[in-house]
Design a protein around this motif. Structure first.
Motif, PDB file in Angstrom:
ATOM      1  N   ARG A 146      52.323  28.810  52.283  1.00 38.82           N
ATOM      2  CA  ARG A 146      53.121  28.988  51.060  1.00 38.82           C
ATOM      3  C   ARG A 146      53.628  27.637  50.584  1.00 38.82           C
ATOM      4  O   ARG A 146      54.242  26.892  51.363  1.00 38.82           O
ATOM      5  N   LYS A 147      53.402  27.333  49.308  1.00 42.35           N
ATOM      6  CA  LYS A 147      53.883  26.074  48.756  1.00 42.35           C
ATOM      7  C   LYS A 147      55.393  26.104  48.593  1.00 42.35           C
ATOM      8  O   LYS A 147      55.987  27.148  48.350  1.00 42.35           O
ATOM      9  N   GLY A 148      56.002  24.941  48.729  1.00 41.68           N
ATOM     10  CA  GLY A 148      57.441  24.830  48.554  1.00 41.68           C
ATOM     11  C   GLY A 148      58.191  24.843  49.868  1.00 41.68           C
ATOM     12  O   GLY A 148      57.627  24.614  50.937  1.00 41.68           O
ATOM     13  N   SER A 149      59.483  25.124  49.793  1.00 41.89           N
ATOM     14  CA  SER A 149      60.373  25.100  50.949  1.00 41.89           C
ATOM     15  C   SER A 149      60.809  26.520  51.307  1.00 41.89           C
ATOM     16  O   SER A 149      61.342  27.248  50.467  1.00 41.89           O
ATOM     17  N   LEU A 150      60.564  26.900  52.567  1.00 43.97           N
ATOM     18  CA  LEU A 150      60.908  28.237  53.058  1.00 43.97           C
ATOM     19  C   LEU A 150      61.652  28.091  54.370  1.00 43.97           C
ATOM     20  O   LEU A 150      61.175  27.433  55.294  1.00 43.97           O
ATOM     21  N   GLY A 151      62.841  28.705  54.472  1.00 43.30           N
ATOM     22  CA  GLY A 151      63.619  28.592  55.697  1.00 43.30           C
ATOM     23  C   GLY A 151      64.664  29.676  55.790  1.00 43.30           C
ATOM     24  O   GLY A 151      64.656  30.653  55.035  1.00 43.30           O
ATOM     25  N   CYS A 152      65.584  29.486  56.740  1.00 48.39           N
ATOM     26  CA  CYS A 152      66.638  30.485  56.934  1.00 48.39           C
ATOM     27  C   CYS A 152      67.915  29.794  57.379  1.00 48.39           C
ATOM     28  O   CYS A 152      67.899  28.638  57.830  1.00 48.39           O
ATOM     29  N   ASP A 153      69.002  30.519  57.246  1.00 49.61           N
ATOM     30  CA  ASP A 153      70.283  30.021  57.727  1.00 49.61           C
ATOM     31  C   ASP A 153      70.233  29.844  59.247  1.00 49.61           C
ATOM     32  O   ASP A 153      69.619  30.640  59.964  1.00 49.61           O
ATOM     33  N   HIS A 154      70.903  28.800  59.716  1.00 52.47           N
ATOM     34  CA  HIS A 154      70.871  28.485  61.154  1.00 52.47           C
ATOM     35  C   HIS A 154      71.338  29.654  62.009  1.00 52.47           C
ATOM     36  O   HIS A 154      70.838  29.873  63.118  1.00 52.47           O
ATOM     37  N   SER A 155      72.267  30.431  61.490  1.00 49.65           N
ATOM     38  CA  SER A 155      72.865  31.504  62.277  1.00 49.65           C
ATOM     39  C   SER A 155      71.905  32.648  62.578  1.00 49.65           C
ATOM     40  O   SER A 155      72.170  33.472  63.465  1.00 49.65           O
ATOM     41  N   ILE A 156      70.785  32.731  61.864  1.00 52.43           N
ATOM     42  CA  ILE A 156      69.863  33.859  62.075  1.00 52.43           C
ATOM     43  C   ILE A 156      68.472  33.403  62.554  1.00 52.43           C
ATOM     44  O   ILE A 156      67.562  34.222  62.653  1.00 52.43           O
ATOM     45  N   LYS A 157      68.309  32.137  62.857  1.00 46.94           N
ATOM     46  CA  LYS A 157      66.976  31.627  63.197  1.00 46.94           C
ATOM     47  C   LYS A 157      66.431  32.218  64.497  1.00 46.94           C
ATOM     48  O   LYS A 157      65.221  32.172  64.743  1.00 46.94           O
ATOM     49  N   HIS A 158      67.322  32.773  65.343  1.00 47.85           N
ATOM     50  CA  HIS A 158      66.868  33.333  66.618  1.00 47.85           C
ATOM     51  C   HIS A 158      66.546  34.834  66.542  1.00 47.85           C
ATOM     52  O   HIS A 158      66.111  35.420  67.542  1.00 47.85           O
TER      53      HIS A 158
END
Length: 326
Positions: A272-284
């Motif tokens: 997927r092009k662009g930036s994809l991520g999540c909040d640190h608190s839910i990464k696990h």
């Protein structure tokens, strides 16, 4: 502190040495050209060191195919000449040569023979019948000679089904910054785990066997069908069973089995092009299931529903998964 012979050769010197070697094999070399070459060699210790290394390789230069020999006769600056130089560098590198400089972006990566963009996959059939599937954002160079067959993995991931040609008469090698992988009648996958220069290379064998040779280790490790490992130029991980869903990308799907959300999104980002991520608190948070790589918007929606998350989207090219609203 290493000795002069151990220091890396600068990129410009490496390229110049390859260019001189092609020039001297062109069959169009007069006294003036040889004097220019000698002057270049004497101009700096790095120049002479690069040339001494080429001379040490000796018989390896016999691997130049007739087509490559013809290419050396093309005018300087031509596409055929540039390809000849690139192929020569690949041959030397695949043999474990230390003179190919270890830089952030090796010069031969500037124009890959075959490549894919983000989210794109491509199937290539090589001249001997070998089939290569490139995954998203991947690139390889190809160098086939009379003595060996070489693919250089520049970035990304590939699946290889080698042709029936004998691996003893003309070895089949995958070359990378970290070392080489020799195939023996094989179906296997090779992946650079991140986009970093020194990222480990992961190898999984589906059929046949391969031999892994890190560039700065004397030991070689043989993998049989159903086995995998990762390696760098300095180390090899223990052999483990192949994870079947590691090749799910060939069917355009992504399979997760209790994968941390952060890792899952990093994997999905490859498609997927662009930036994809999540909040640190839910990464696990754990992700399981089968997800379609042809519709990453659908995957984000599935994650939102299954994990009860919020989606923050500034544009389609900037997406963050957030904890549920309180």
């Amino acid at each position: 502190m290493g000795t002069d012979s151990e220091k890396a050769i600068p990129p410009k010197v490496s390229r110049a040495a390859a260019e001189w070697l092609v020039e001297l094999h062109s069959g169009q070399v007069g006294k003036e050209v040889r004097e220019q070459w000698q002057a270049w060699r004497a101009a700096h210790p790095d120049h002479d060191r690069a040339w001494q290394h080429i001379e040490m390789l000796g018989e390896r230069l016999g691997g130049l195919s007739s087509s490559l020999a013809h290419a050396t006769m093309a005018p300087r600056g031509s596409l055929r000449r540039r390809r000849a130089i690139k192929t020569l560098a690949m041959l030397l590198f695949a043999g474990g040569s230390a003179w190919v400089v270890q830089e952030k972006t090796p010069w031969w990566q500037l124009s890959a023979d075959y490549s894919t963009g983000i989210g794109e996959q491509r199937r290539i059939e090589l001249e001997d019948g070998t089939v290569v599937d490139l995954n998203s954002s991947s690139a390889i160079n190809v160098a086939y000679t009379q003595q060996q067959r070489i693919l250089m993995l520049l970035r990304g991931e590939m699946y290889v089904a080698t042709a029936s040609e004998s691996a003893t008469t003309r070895p089949f090698l995958i070359a990378s910054d970290q070392g080489s992988v020799r195939a023996f009648g094989t179906r296997f996958v090779v992946r650079q785990l991140t986009n970093e220069k020194d990222s480990p290379i992961k190898v999984g064998v589906l059929e046949g066997a391969v031999e892994v040779a890190p560039s700065e280790m004397p030991a070689r490790v043989r993998l049989q069908a159903g086995e995998q490992l990762s390696f760098t130029r300095h180390m090899v991980t223990p052999i483990e069973p192949v994870i079947p869903h590691d090749t799910a990308w060939l069917q355009r799907i992504l399979v997760a089995d209790d994968m941390p959300l952060g890792e899952f999104l990093a994997e999905l980002s490859r498609y997927r092009k662009g930036s994809l991520g999540c909040d640190h608190s839910i990464k696990h948070l754990k992700v399981s299931g089968t997800y379609p790589l042809d519709d990453t918007d659908k995957v984000i929606e599935m994650l939102q529903q299954s994990l009860n998350l919020q989606v923050r989207m500034l544009t389609r090219y900037w997406v963050r998964l957030m904890p549920p609203a309180v």
